[in-house]
Design a protein around this motif. Structure first.
Motif, PDB file in Angstrom:
ATOM      1  N   GLY A   1       0.549  -0.741  -0.320  1.00 30.22           N
ATOM      2  CA  GLY A   1      -0.329   0.241  -0.196  1.00 30.22           C
ATOM      3  C   GLY A   1       0.854   0.872  -0.090  1.00 30.22           C
ATOM      4  N   TRP A   2       2.379   1.495   0.288  1.00 36.33           N
ATOM      5  CA  TRP A   2       2.972   2.237  -0.286  1.00 36.33           C
ATOM      6  C   TRP A   2       3.780   2.591  -1.313  1.00 36.33           C
ATOM      7  N   ALA A   3       4.434   3.540  -2.002  1.00 33.83           N
ATOM      8  CA  ALA A   3       4.775   3.850  -3.209  1.00 33.83           C
ATOM      9  C   ALA A   3       6.278   4.396  -2.258  1.00 33.83           C
ATOM     10  N   LEU A   4       6.905   4.577  -3.305  1.00 31.22           N
ATOM     11  CA  LEU A   4       8.309   5.653  -3.757  1.00 31.22           C
ATOM     12  C   LEU A   4       8.356   6.349  -3.362  1.00 31.22           C
ATOM     13  N   CYS A   5       9.006   7.155  -2.378  1.00 32.06           N
ATOM     14  CA  CYS A   5       8.463   8.752  -2.258  1.00 32.06           C
ATOM     15  C   CYS A   5       9.088   9.408  -3.777  1.00 32.06           C
ATOM     16  N   TYR A   6       8.281  10.199  -4.256  1.00 30.72           N
ATOM     17  CA  TYR A   6       8.513  10.874  -5.261  1.00 30.72           C
ATOM     18  C   TYR A   6       9.712  12.290  -5.567  1.00 30.72           C
ATOM     19  N   GLU A   7       9.960  12.583  -4.527  1.00 34.79           N
ATOM     20  CA  GLU A   7      10.776  13.447  -4.423  1.00 34.79           C
ATOM     21  C   GLU A   7      12.779  12.273  -4.101  1.00 34.79           C
ATOM     22  N   CYS A   8      12.949  11.311  -3.437  1.00 40.08           N
ATOM     23  CA  CYS A   8      14.246  10.669  -3.569  1.00 40.08           C
ATOM     24  C   CYS A   8      14.177   9.243  -3.900  1.00 40.08           C
ATOM     25  N   GLU A   9      12.785   9.125  -4.532  1.00 39.02           N
ATOM     26  CA  GLU A   9      13.295   7.298  -5.089  1.00 39.02           C
ATOM     27  C   GLU A   9      14.003   6.746  -4.020  1.00 39.02           C
ATOM     28  N   GLY A  10      12.830   6.687  -3.108  1.00 38.06           N
ATOM     29  CA  GLY A  10      13.225   5.708  -1.561  1.00 38.06           C
ATOM     30  C   GLY A  10      14.463   5.818  -0.865  1.00 38.06           C
ATOM     31  N   LEU A  11      15.790   6.943  -1.713  1.00 40.54           N
ATOM     32  CA  LEU A  11      16.878   7.332  -0.742  1.00 40.54           C
ATOM     33  C   LEU A  11      16.142   7.304   0.748  1.00 40.54           C
ATOM     34  N   GLY A  12      15.277   8.456   1.137  1.00 45.77           N
ATOM     35  CA  GLY A  12      15.088   8.405   2.479  1.00 45.77           C
ATOM     36  C   GLY A  12      15.463   9.973   2.749  1.00 45.77           C
ATOM     37  N   TYR A  13      17.105  10.188   2.524  1.00 45.96           N
ATOM     38  CA  TYR A  13      18.096  11.384   2.619  1.00 45.96           C
ATOM     39  C   TYR A  13      17.495  12.867   1.644  1.00 45.96           C
ATOM     40  N   CYS A  14      17.819  13.551   2.007  1.00 41.94           N
ATOM     41  CA  CYS A  14      17.743  14.595   0.871  1.00 41.94           C
ATOM     42  C   CYS A  14      18.639  14.109  -0.736  1.00 41.94           C
ATOM     43  N   PRO A  15      17.546  14.721  -1.305  1.00 38.14           N
ATOM     44  CA  PRO A  15      18.142  13.823  -2.459  1.00 38.14           C
ATOM     45  C   PRO A  15      19.246  15.322  -3.392  1.00 38.14           C
ATOM     46  N   ALA A  16      19.155  16.480  -2.960  1.00 29.18           N
ATOM     47  CA  ALA A  16      19.842  17.431  -3.018  1.00 29.18           C
ATOM     48  C   ALA A  16      21.786  17.516  -3.104  1.00 29.18           C
ATOM     49  N   CYS A  17      21.028  16.888  -1.553  1.00 29.82           N
ATOM     50  CA  CYS A  17      23.151  16.644  -0.751  1.00 29.82           C
ATOM     51  C   CYS A  17      23.366  15.298  -0.526  1.00 29.82           C
ATOM     52  N   GLU A  18      22.635  14.341  -0.443  1.00 31.81           N
ATOM     53  CA  GLU A  18      22.442  12.867  -0.357  1.00 31.81           C
ATOM     54  C   GLU A  18      22.728  12.867   0.812  1.00 31.81           C
ATOM     55  N   GLY A  19      22.278  13.484   2.154  1.00 26.63           N
ATOM     56  CA  GLY A  19      22.458  13.396   3.655  1.00 26.63           C
ATOM     57  C   GLY A  19      23.539  14.298   4.235  1.00 26.63           C
ATOM     58  N   ARG A  20      24.137  14.922   3.540  1.00 26.31           N
ATOM     59  CA  ARG A  20      26.003  15.529   3.657  1.00 26.31           C
ATOM     60  C   ARG A  20      24.937  16.545   4.495  1.00 26.31           C
ATOM     61  N   GLY A  21      23.892  17.428   4.201  1.00 28.44           N
ATOM     62  CA  GLY A  21      23.377  19.127   4.416  1.00 28.44           C
ATOM     63  C   GLY A  21      23.811  19.934   3.950  1.00 28.44           C
TER      64      GLY A  21
END
Length: 225
Positions: free
Chosen positions: A162-182
């Motif tokens: 019943g869930w779908a991959l996040c349309y923003e990060c596509e499953g990464l969970g971290y920020c897709p712009a910095c990939e978790g670096r900040g």
């Protein structure tokens, strides 16, 4: 982070060389009035570069030799002599006019650069002081650790029913712009805005250093609807 062998000693040695030169320059410009130019306990770290760099900065001031009662406090010949001395010693030098942001007072500034080192001499027009500043080269002290993209929080195979991959990060969970670096190259210099520098690290404009995806908040998935 592992420290680069010999880097700290090399940085200190570089600072001592700049300090020794600045003292010799002061002895020529203001004889008998040579500041100590004490080095700080630790070098200043610039974390806006990649890898981070470190340098020593020190300063001292004296009264100009020609600032006698009844005469103009500022002696233009002294600034010219400083610029000429720097050039003769192999430094690229320039003379600038500056204005104090608070009082509106003016000064003449002589800047010398050589192999990443910097000498700055300030000559205020309203009193007979000379301010000496020195900076060592900016050098890395620690081994550079390349960024590695983190493992995704969820994949199509591990999605809950019943869930779908996040349309923003596509499953990464971290920020897709910095990939978790900040932080990203050319990011925002501070919370209050400012001008971004494309060659320096700044706050991630998408997550604002929170590191997680701003849509799924780190889950990597969303419930449809």
């Amino acid at each position: 982070m592992a420290e680069i062998p010999g880097a700290r000693a090399g940085l200190l040695r570089d600072a001592e060389e700049v300090r020794a030169y600045l003292r010799s320059l002061a002895a020529r410009l203001t004889p008998g009035q040579v500041p100590e130019f004490a080095l700080p306990d630790k070098p200043f770290g610039d974390w806006g570069t990649e890898p981070a760099t470190f340098q020593y900065s020190f300063h001292g001031h004296v009264r100009a030799r020609d600032a006698r009662p009844g005469r103009a406090a500022y002696d233009p010949a002294l600034a010219s002599l400083a610029a000429e001395s720097l050039r003769e010693d192999g430094w690229l030098s320039r003379v600038e006019a500056a204005k104090y942001p608070r009082t509106g007072g003016r000064e003449v500034v002589v800047v010398g650069v050589r192999d990443g080192r910097r000498i700055t001499l300030s000559f205020p027009r309203d009193h007979g002081a000379v301010l000496y500043r020195g900076q060592s080269r900016a050098l890395p002290l620690y081994e550079h650790v390349p960024h590695v993209r983190p493992e995704p929080a969820v994949t199509p195979e591990t999605l809950e029913p019943g869930w779908a991959l996040c349309y923003e990060c596509e499953g990464l969970g971290y920020c897709p712009a910095c990939e978790g670096r900040g932080w990203v190259m050319g990011g925002r210099p501070g919370w209050g805005g400012g001008t971004s520098d494309p060659d320096r690290l700044g706050r991630c404009p998408e997550c604002f250093t929170e590191r997680v995806c701003p849509i799924c908040r780190g889950r990597g998935s969303l419930r449809p609807g």
